[in-house]
Scaffold this active site. Structure first.
Site, PDB file in Angstrom:
ATOM      1  N   CYS A 155      39.793  39.548  41.410  1.00 27.52           N
ATOM      2  CA  CYS A 155      40.559  39.363  40.175  1.00 27.52           C
ATOM      3  C   CYS A 155      40.751  40.719  39.512  1.00 27.52           C
ATOM      4  O   CYS A 155      39.840  41.236  38.853  1.00 27.52           O
ATOM      5  CB  CYS A 155      39.836  38.396  39.231  1.00 27.52           C
ATOM      6  SG  CYS A 155      40.720  38.155  37.668  1.00 27.52           S
ATOM      7  N   CYS A 158      40.190  40.860  35.710  1.00 26.35           N
ATOM      8  CA  CYS A 158      38.768  40.725  35.386  1.00 26.35           C
ATOM      9  C   CYS A 158      38.005  41.999  35.744  1.00 26.35           C
ATOM     10  O   CYS A 158      37.129  42.441  34.984  1.00 26.35           O
ATOM     11  CB  CYS A 158      38.168  39.527  36.117  1.00 26.35           C
ATOM     12  SG  CYS A 158      38.930  37.953  35.685  1.00 26.35           S
TER      13      CYS A 158
END
Length: 193
Positions: A155, A158
């Site tokens: 991700c 993230c």
């Protein structure tokens, strides 16, 4: 033809606290290949020879990968090894919870990032994250585990967010680098178990 366990495989499994009587077909198929010796050295190095992580921290990071990848034998082994290095039940539980939360967030925020539509960007996720408020392991290490799991799960949003946060909480780039090296090697190991 049935592959047999080489001394390198037996040594690797023993060092990880894994049962040497269990078959590991992919690992055993490597025979005594150079890669197998490299893997054993790499695993040993990331779990035992970090300058910016304690052995307990390295094992807790390794535990997060085992949990994330749903590999129970290593989850059990890394739990035991981390406890031998002083990890408490509460710290182990927090790594498990953090890994679960980040797996959730990684899917959600990866979707948001991929689609990039205003509605998805503006709508509140509605995902409770109270564990992040006062972590047993401290904010810096909690963010480091969050970064590590996010890197394993790919991700980008993230990873960027947690890397920034972990640095703001006092971690060095060298510490971040070592943490990512730990989870990378353990992720690679799991592919052969």
């Amino acid at each position: 033809m049935v592959a047999t366990k080489t001394d390198t495989v037996i040594s690797l499994l023993t060092n990880l606290g894994l049962n040497t009587d269990v078959a590991y077909p992919a690992l055993e198929s490597l025979g005594d290949a150079r890669y197998l010796r490299d893997l054993k050295i790499n695993v040993g190095n990331v779990l035992n020879s970090n300058q910016n992580l304690t052995k307990k921290e390295s094992l807790l990071l390794a535990l997060s990968v085992a949990v994330n990848e749903k590999y129970q034998p290593l989850t059990d082994s890394f739990t035991n090894l981390a406890k031998q290095e002083g990890a408490t039940d509460a710290e182990v539980a927090e790594v498990l919870a953090c890994t679960s939360l980040l797996s959730t967030n990684n899917v959600f925020y990866r979707f948001r990032h991929f689609i990039s539509k205003e509605y998805y960007q503006q709508t509140q996720p509605g995902i409770r994250m109270s564990i992040m408020m006062n972590p047993v392991l401290g904010k810096e290490f909690f963010e480091l585990v969050s970064l590590a799991v996010s890197a394993v799960n790919g991700c980008e949003l993230c990873v960027r967010s947690h890397e920034e946060s972990v640095l703001k909480h006092g971690a060095s780039e060298a510490r971040v680098f070592e943490a990512i090296r730990v989870v990378s090697v353990i992720k690679g190991l799991i592919t052969l178990l």
